[in-house]
Motif scaffolding. Structure first.
Motif, mmCIF file in Angstrom:
data_model
loop_
_atom_site.group_PDB
_atom_site.id
_atom_site.type_symbol
_atom_site.label_atom_id
_atom_site.label_comp_id
_atom_site.label_asym_id
_atom_site.label_seq_id
_atom_site.Cartn_x
_atom_site.Cartn_y
_atom_site.Cartn_z
ATOM 1 N N GLU A 59 9.584 20.278 -0.511
ATOM 2 C CA GLU A 59 9.060 20.595 0.818
ATOM 3 C C GLU A 59 8.887 19.328 1.648
ATOM 4 N N LEU A 60 8.463 18.237 0.992
ATOM 5 C CA LEU A 60 8.352 16.953 1.689
ATOM 6 C C LEU A 60 9.718 16.507 2.193
ATOM 7 N N ILE A 61 10.750 16.717 1.384
ATOM 8 C CA ILE A 61 12.111 16.356 1.794
ATOM 9 C C ILE A 61 12.525 17.146 3.029
ATOM 10 N N HIS A 62 12.190 18.426 3.078
ATOM 11 C CA HIS A 62 12.504 19.240 4.265
ATOM 12 C C HIS A 62 11.802 18.685 5.499
ATOM 13 N N ALA A 63 10.569 18.227 5.339
ATOM 14 C CA ALA A 63 9.850 17.622 6.466
ATOM 15 C C ALA A 63 10.548 16.356 6.932
ATOM 16 N N GLU B 122 0.826 -1.210 0.000
ATOM 17 C CA GLU B 122 0.000 0.000 0.000
ATOM 18 C C GLU B 122 0.860 1.260 0.000
ATOM 19 N N GLY B 123 2.092 1.148 -0.447
ATOM 20 C CA GLY B 123 3.038 2.230 -0.279
ATOM 21 C C GLY B 123 2.810 3.402 -1.199
ATOM 22 N N GLY B 124 3.324 4.555 -0.786
ATOM 23 C CA GLY B 124 3.367 5.757 -1.588
ATOM 24 C C GLY B 124 4.742 6.363 -1.394
ATOM 25 N N VAL B 125 4.916 7.597 -1.853
ATOM 26 C CA VAL B 125 6.235 8.212 -1.776
ATOM 27 C C VAL B 125 6.704 8.344 -0.326
ATOM 28 N N VAL B 126 5.789 8.581 0.614
ATOM 29 C CA VAL B 126 6.190 8.740 2.012
ATOM 30 C C VAL B 126 6.746 7.435 2.564
ATOM 31 N N SER B 127 6.059 6.331 2.310
ATOM 32 C CA SER B 127 6.554 5.055 2.832
ATOM 33 C C SER B 127 7.850 4.633 2.133
ATOM 34 N N ILE B 128 7.985 4.978 0.850
ATOM 35 C CA ILE B 128 9.237 4.683 0.133
ATOM 36 C C ILE B 128 10.396 5.457 0.761
ATOM 37 N N ILE C 78 17.556 9.044 -1.280
ATOM 38 C CA ILE C 78 16.253 8.967 -1.927
ATOM 39 C C ILE C 78 16.371 9.522 -3.340
ATOM 40 N N THR C 79 15.467 9.070 -4.199
ATOM 41 C CA THR C 79 15.476 9.489 -5.594
ATOM 42 C C THR C 79 14.213 10.268 -5.907
ATOM 43 N N VAL C 80 14.377 11.385 -6.577
ATOM 44 C CA VAL C 80 13.251 12.212 -7.026
ATOM 45 C C VAL C 80 13.314 12.293 -8.539
ATOM 46 N N PHE C 81 12.199 12.001 -9.183
ATOM 47 C CA PHE C 81 12.138 12.084 -10.639
ATOM 48 C C PHE C 81 11.625 13.469 -11.021
ATOM 49 N N GLN D 4 4.801 17.388 11.418
ATOM 50 C CA GLN D 4 4.474 16.532 12.550
ATOM 51 C C GLN D 4 4.041 15.144 12.081
ATOM 52 N N GLY D 5 3.217 15.105 11.026
ATOM 53 C CA GLY D 5 2.747 13.828 10.515
ATOM 54 C C GLY D 5 3.875 12.974 9.959
ATOM 55 N N ILE D 6 4.809 13.599 9.238
ATOM 56 C CA ILE D 6 5.950 12.862 8.699
ATOM 57 C C ILE D 6 6.827 12.356 9.840
ATOM 58 N N ARG D 7 6.993 13.169 10.867
ATOM 59 C CA ARG D 7 7.801 12.750 12.018
ATOM 60 C C ARG D 7 7.172 11.537 12.703
ATOM 61 N N LYS D 8 5.864 11.565 12.923
ATOM 62 C CA LYS D 8 5.163 10.428 13.531
ATOM 63 C C LYS D 8 5.312 9.181 12.668
ATOM 64 N N THR D 9 5.143 9.354 11.368
ATOM 65 C CA THR D 9 5.196 8.225 10.446
ATOM 66 C C THR D 9 6.594 7.626 10.399
ATOM 67 N N TYR D 10 7.611 8.486 10.295
ATOM 68 C CA TYR D 10 8.986 7.994 10.210
ATOM 69 C C TYR D 10 9.402 7.292 11.497
#
Length: 305
Positions: free
Chosen positions: A244-248, A181-187, A198-201, A293-299
């Motif tokens: 911006e996601l990378i900064h998070a 069920e992955g997306g970019v965040v889980s990757i 990490i790789t960004v296209f 905050q959400g990315i921190r919790k997830t990671y």
């Protein structure tokens, strides 16, 4: 209320079940565990291990319980698999919802809440996308989601079953991605937890609308009292670039890390965001999880699992 949650042991389902319990409801989970996991389920919650294509097992659960509503999350969710195996995708997603709807009709369950997707809009650049946009999905997965929305509308018009359709933006959160069920965040979580780059296209300025799974669950639980047929985007309504996601993620990890920028992939959508006015109109809520905050919790969940 006693609520049937199909796919309740999965990523989003487990968040929904948690919040149903917190709200004082009794969730019953129907899940074949192809993507869901027993570890996601709190002790004491009933789990029926079966496939939604198994009408006999589904009907037995309806006969044994008196459900006030069904939250239908069980689905084939992978776009690449829908392209390679469209018949399988159709059977799980369409046969599954028809079995649920027929059981609701027979056993007088008055409300079905359904997890649709932004995939129904296709490559529509008229952002932020509103629920009134024309639908032109570009994958069999998107077609089955769109078709399910029509089945729900027809069952409401013909049989009086209330239906709430949720079109999710890019969902992330704890328990995502373990079984496909992955997306970019889980990757990113997986790579960074292993100390890999990490790789960004593209240049990283492409945008998405990242919505935390807990906010998804809050919207679904809040919609239980709704009457009629409604379509609601569940999103932040904000564009977030991959940079911006990378900064998070840098905030979550506590340091900078290597990012590899490669050529854009053909067919990738440059910008995506959903209008979320209907969340306020019908449910009186807005997502409250800030991305950092959400990315921190997830990671941290990913590292500690």
């Amino acid at each position: 209320m006693k609520i049937l949650v199909t796919g309740g042991a999965g990523f989003i389902g487990s968040h929904v079940v948690e919040q149903l319990q917190q709200a004082g409801h009794t969730p019953i989970i129907f899940d074949d565990l192809s993507h869901g996991m027993r570890e996601h389920i709190s002790e004491g919650i009933e789990l029926i291990v079966a496939d939604v294509r198994n009408k006999a097992a589904l009907e037995a659960s309806f006969a044994r319980h008196s459900f006030s509503a069904v939250i239908h999350l069980a689905a084939q969710t992978l776009v690449p698999d829908s392209l390679e195996y469209p018949v399988m995708d159709c059977r799980i997603n369409l046969e599954g919802i028809l079995n649920v709807l027929e059981c609701c009709r027979k056993y007088h369950v008055r409300h079905v809440l359904f997890s649709s997707s932004a995939a129904v809009y296709g490559d529509n650049l008229n952002i932020p996308l509103q629920e009134t946009e024309s639908l032109l999905p570009t994958s069999p997965y998107g077609i089955t989601k769109m078709t399910t929305e029509h089945y729900l509308r027809i069952y409401h018009e013909l049989y009086g079953i209330d239906a709430t359709v949720f079109r999710f933006a890019n969902v992330y959160g704890e328990r995502q991605g373990e079984k496909g069920e992955g997306g970019v965040v889980s990757i990113f979580c997986k790579l960074l937890s292993q100390g890999k780059p990490i790789t960004v296209f593209g240049n990283g300025e492409q945008t998405r609308d990242f919505i935390y799974a807990g906010d998804i669950a809050r919207a679904i639980v809040a919609a239980l009292p709704l009457k009629g047929y409604h379509t609601i985007n569940v999103s932040t309504g904000k564009e977030t670039s991959l940079n911006e996601l990378i900064h998070a993620f840098e905030f979550a990890v506590g340091h900078k890390f290597d990012v590899i920028y490669e050529k854009p992939r053909p067919g990738d959508i440059l910008h995506s965001v959903l209008n979320n006015d209907n969340l306020m109109k019908y449910l009186k809520i807005k997502p409250n999880m800030e991305l950092a905050q959400g990315i921190r919790k997830t990671y941290h969940w990913y590292v500690g699992k």
